[in-house]
Enzyme design. Structure first.
Site, PDB file in Angstrom:
ATOM      1  N   GLY A 165       0.846  -1.183   0.000  1.00  0.00           N
ATOM      2  CA  GLY A 165       0.000   0.000   0.000  1.00  0.00           C
ATOM      3  C   GLY A 165       0.883   1.235   0.000  1.00  0.00           C
TER       4      GLY A 165
ATOM      5  N   GLN B 159       3.283   9.853   1.054  1.00  0.00           N
ATOM      6  CA  GLN B 159       4.537   9.099   1.096  1.00  0.00           C
ATOM      7  C   GLN B 159       5.405   9.360  -0.133  1.00  0.00           C
ATOM      8  OE1 GLN B 159       2.485   5.212   2.279  1.00  0.00           O
ATOM      9  NE2 GLN B 159       4.523   5.069   3.205  1.00  0.00           N
TER      10      GLN B 159
ATOM     11  N   CYS C 156       6.363  -0.060   7.105  1.00  0.00           N
ATOM     12  CA  CYS C 156       5.955   1.105   6.332  1.00  0.00           C
ATOM     13  C   CYS C 156       7.080   1.479   5.378  1.00  0.00           C
ATOM     14  CB  CYS C 156       5.659   2.262   7.288  1.00  0.00           C
ATOM     15  SG  CYS C 156       5.140   3.781   6.492  1.00  0.00           S
ATOM     16  N   LEU C 157       6.721   1.831   4.161  1.00  0.00           N
ATOM     17  CA  LEU C 157       7.732   2.230   3.186  1.00  0.00           C
ATOM     18  C   LEU C 157       8.436   3.523   3.590  1.00  0.00           C
ATOM     19  CD1 LEU C 157       5.884   1.339  -0.142  1.00  0.00           C
ATOM     20  CD2 LEU C 157       7.554  -0.013   1.146  1.00  0.00           C
TER      21      LEU C 157
ATOM     22  N   HIS D 263      -3.960   1.338   7.860  1.00  0.00           N
ATOM     23  CA  HIS D 263      -2.629   1.949   7.799  1.00  0.00           C
ATOM     24  C   HIS D 263      -2.611   3.120   6.812  1.00  0.00           C
ATOM     25  CE1 HIS D 263       1.913   1.506   7.785  1.00  0.00           C
ATOM     26  NE2 HIS D 263       1.735   2.162   6.652  1.00  0.00           N
ATOM     27  N   GLU D 264      -3.162   2.898   5.615  1.00  0.00           N
ATOM     28  CA  GLU D 264      -3.144   3.956   4.591  1.00  0.00           C
ATOM     29  C   GLU D 264      -4.043   5.122   4.992  1.00  0.00           C
ATOM     30  OE1 GLU D 264      -0.727   3.797   2.628  1.00  0.00           O
ATOM     31  OE2 GLU D 264      -0.333   1.684   2.996  1.00  0.00           O
TER      32      GLU D 264
ATOM     33  N   HIS E 180      -2.157   7.313   7.331  1.00  0.00           N
ATOM     34  CA  HIS E 180      -1.202   8.177   6.633  1.00  0.00           C
ATOM     35  C   HIS E 180      -1.862   9.471   6.180  1.00  0.00           C
ATOM     36  CE1 HIS E 180       2.681   6.334   6.279  1.00  0.00           C
ATOM     37  NE2 HIS E 180       2.188   5.191   5.836  1.00  0.00           N
TER      38      HIS E 180
END
Length: 179
Positions: free
Chosen positions: A56, A61, A104-105, A146-147, A150
Protein backbone atom coordinates in the site's frame (compact mmCIF):
# COMPACT_ATOMS: atom_id res chain seq x y z
CA UNK A 1 -6.62 -13.79 -18.39
CA UNK A 2 -6.08 -10.22 -17.28
CA UNK A 3 -7.80 -7.43 -19.19
CA UNK A 4 -6.43 -3.90 -19.25
CA UNK A 5 -3.02 -2.66 -18.28
CA UNK A 6 -1.10 -3.55 -15.15
CA UNK A 7 -1.26 -0.70 -12.60
CA UNK A 8 1.99 1.22 -12.54
CA UNK A 9 3.30 -0.23 -15.81
CA UNK A 10 3.45 3.24 -17.35
CA UNK A 11 4.33 4.97 -14.10
CA UNK A 12 7.51 6.58 -12.87
CA UNK A 13 9.08 5.57 -9.55
CA UNK A 14 8.98 8.57 -7.20
CA UNK A 15 11.21 9.24 -4.18
CA UNK A 16 9.68 8.16 -0.87
CA UNK A 17 9.10 10.56 2.02
CA UNK A 18 10.80 9.13 5.10
CA UNK A 19 10.16 9.43 8.83
CA UNK A 20 10.89 13.03 9.82
CA UNK A 21 9.50 14.57 6.61
CA UNK A 22 6.75 17.04 7.66
CA UNK A 23 4.47 15.93 4.80
CA UNK A 24 3.93 12.64 6.66
CA UNK A 25 2.60 14.48 9.73
CA UNK A 26 0.14 16.76 7.93
CA UNK A 27 -3.50 15.89 7.21
CA UNK A 28 -3.81 15.56 3.45
CA UNK A 29 -6.12 17.74 1.33
CA UNK A 30 -9.28 16.46 -0.35
CA UNK A 31 -8.88 15.90 -4.08
CA UNK A 32 -11.03 18.40 -6.00
CA UNK A 33 -9.59 18.08 -9.51
CA UNK A 34 -10.03 14.81 -11.35
CA UNK A 35 -8.19 14.33 -14.61
CA UNK A 36 -4.90 13.34 -16.22
CA UNK A 37 -2.72 14.75 -13.43
CA UNK A 38 -4.49 12.63 -10.78
CA UNK A 39 -4.39 9.56 -13.04
CA UNK A 40 -0.64 10.08 -13.54
CA UNK A 41 -0.12 10.38 -9.77
CA UNK A 42 -1.96 7.09 -9.16
CA UNK A 43 0.02 5.35 -11.90
CA UNK A 44 3.28 6.68 -10.40
CA UNK A 45 2.19 5.59 -6.93
CA UNK A 46 1.62 2.02 -8.14
CA UNK A 47 5.05 2.01 -9.82
CA UNK A 48 6.67 3.33 -6.63
CA UNK A 49 4.84 0.86 -4.37
CA UNK A 50 5.89 -2.08 -6.56
CA UNK A 51 9.50 -0.88 -6.81
CA UNK A 52 9.66 -0.63 -3.00
CA UNK A 53 7.94 -4.03 -2.61
CA UNK A 54 5.06 -2.59 -0.60
CA UNK A 55 1.39 -3.53 -0.37
CA UNK A 56 0.00 0.00 0.00
CA UNK A 57 1.10 3.58 -0.53
CA UNK A 58 -0.45 6.93 0.39
CA UNK A 59 0.13 10.07 -1.67
CA UNK A 60 1.96 11.89 1.12
CA UNK A 61 4.54 9.10 1.10
CA UNK A 62 5.62 10.44 -2.32
CA UNK A 63 5.41 14.08 -1.21
CA UNK A 64 1.86 14.84 -2.42
CA UNK A 65 -0.45 16.03 0.35
CA UNK A 66 -3.59 14.63 -1.30
CA UNK A 67 -6.13 12.12 0.01
CA UNK A 68 -5.28 9.20 -2.29
CA UNK A 69 -3.88 5.73 -1.70
CA UNK A 70 -3.16 2.65 -3.78
CA UNK A 71 -2.95 -0.99 -2.70
CA UNK A 72 -2.06 -4.46 -3.92
CA UNK A 73 -2.54 -6.55 -0.81
CA UNK A 74 -3.73 -10.06 0.02
CA UNK A 75 -6.15 -10.80 2.80
CA UNK A 76 -5.66 -13.69 5.23
CA UNK A 77 -7.20 -16.10 2.71
CA UNK A 78 -4.58 -15.08 0.10
CA UNK A 79 -7.19 -13.29 -2.02
CA UNK A 80 -5.40 -10.43 -3.80
CA UNK A 81 -6.94 -6.94 -3.67
CA UNK A 82 -5.67 -4.29 -6.11
CA UNK A 83 -6.97 -0.76 -6.45
CA UNK A 84 -6.94 2.86 -5.41
CA UNK A 85 -9.22 5.13 -3.39
CA UNK A 86 -9.50 8.91 -3.75
CA UNK A 87 -10.79 10.89 -0.75
CA UNK A 88 -11.08 7.76 1.40
CA UNK A 89 -12.93 7.62 4.69
CA UNK A 90 -12.52 4.73 7.10
CA UNK A 91 -16.21 4.07 7.85
CA UNK A 92 -15.82 0.78 9.74
CA UNK A 93 -13.00 -0.71 11.78
CA UNK A 94 -14.25 -3.49 13.99
CA UNK A 95 -13.99 -7.12 14.92
CA UNK A 96 -11.13 -8.64 16.83
CA UNK A 97 -8.11 -6.45 17.63
CA UNK A 98 -4.94 -8.26 16.64
CA UNK A 99 -1.32 -7.29 17.20
CA UNK A 100 0.68 -8.14 14.11
CA UNK A 101 3.89 -7.12 12.42
CA UNK A 102 3.50 -3.85 10.58
CA UNK A 103 6.02 -1.97 8.51
CA UNK A 104 5.95 1.10 6.33
CA UNK A 105 7.73 2.23 3.19
CA UNK A 106 8.47 5.51 4.99
CA UNK A 107 10.39 3.57 7.67
CA UNK A 108 12.19 1.12 5.37
CA UNK A 109 13.32 -2.16 6.86
CA UNK A 110 11.58 -1.66 10.21
CA UNK A 111 8.47 -3.18 11.73
CA UNK A 112 6.72 -3.44 15.07
CA UNK A 113 3.81 -5.36 16.52
CA UNK A 114 0.87 -3.02 15.97
CA UNK A 115 -2.74 -3.46 17.06
CA UNK A 116 -5.40 -3.21 14.34
CA UNK A 117 -8.95 -4.40 13.85
CA UNK A 118 -9.34 -7.45 11.64
CA UNK A 119 -12.16 -5.87 9.58
CA UNK A 120 -12.29 -2.49 7.86
CA UNK A 121 -14.41 -0.68 5.30
CA UNK A 122 -13.23 2.36 3.36
CA UNK A 123 -15.44 4.57 1.19
CA UNK A 124 -14.30 7.11 -1.35
CA UNK A 125 -14.26 7.57 -5.10
CA UNK A 126 -12.29 6.33 -8.10
CA UNK A 127 -10.21 8.38 -10.55
CA UNK A 128 -13.35 9.30 -12.45
CA UNK A 129 -15.33 10.22 -9.32
CA UNK A 130 -17.41 7.03 -9.14
CA UNK A 131 -18.24 5.85 -5.60
CA UNK A 132 -15.97 3.12 -4.20
CA UNK A 133 -16.53 0.93 -1.14
CA UNK A 134 -13.70 -1.42 -0.17
CA UNK A 135 -14.11 -4.19 2.43
CA UNK A 136 -11.03 -5.71 3.99
CA UNK A 137 -10.37 -8.52 6.42
CA UNK A 138 -7.19 -9.69 8.10
CA UNK A 139 -3.98 -8.40 6.51
CA UNK A 140 -5.93 -6.32 3.96
CA UNK A 141 -7.94 -4.66 6.77
CA UNK A 142 -4.62 -3.74 8.39
CA UNK A 143 -3.45 -2.21 5.09
CA UNK A 144 -6.62 -0.10 4.70
CA UNK A 145 -6.35 1.24 8.26
CA UNK A 146 -2.63 1.95 7.80
CA UNK A 147 -3.14 3.96 4.59
CA UNK A 148 -6.05 5.94 6.07
CA UNK A 149 -3.83 6.81 9.05
CA UNK A 150 -1.20 8.18 6.63
CA UNK A 151 -3.72 10.54 5.04
CA UNK A 152 -4.56 11.94 8.47
CA UNK A 153 -0.87 12.56 9.24
CA UNK A 154 -0.34 9.38 11.26
CA UNK A 155 2.21 6.58 11.19
CA UNK A 156 1.99 3.07 12.58
CA UNK A 157 4.55 3.97 15.26
CA UNK A 158 1.91 6.28 16.76
CA UNK A 159 -0.11 3.16 17.58
CA UNK A 160 2.80 1.36 19.21
CA UNK A 161 3.59 1.90 22.89
CA UNK A 162 6.19 1.00 25.45
CA UNK A 163 9.29 -0.97 24.54
CA UNK A 164 8.00 -1.72 21.01
CA UNK A 165 7.79 2.00 20.25
CA UNK A 166 11.16 2.77 21.84
CA UNK A 167 12.77 -0.07 19.89
CA UNK A 168 11.44 0.92 16.45
CA UNK A 169 12.28 4.61 16.98
CA UNK A 170 15.79 3.67 18.17
CA UNK A 171 16.19 1.50 15.04
CA UNK A 172 15.02 4.42 12.88
CA UNK A 173 17.59 6.77 14.41
CA UNK A 174 20.37 4.22 13.83
CA UNK A 175 19.33 3.38 10.25
CA UNK A 176 21.21 4.67 7.21
CA UNK A 177 18.16 6.72 6.16
CA UNK A 178 17.22 8.06 9.62
CA UNK A 179 20.60 9.17 10.90
Amino acid sequence: MRHGSIPGARGRVLPLSLLGDPVLRTRCEEVTEFGPQLARLVENMFATMYAAQGVGLAANQVGESLRVFVYDCPDDDEVRHVGHVVNPRLVEADGVVLRGPEGCLSLPGLEAGTERYDHAVVEGVSLDGAPVRVHGSGWFARCLQHECDHLDGGLYVDRVAGWRRRKVLWQARRSAWGG
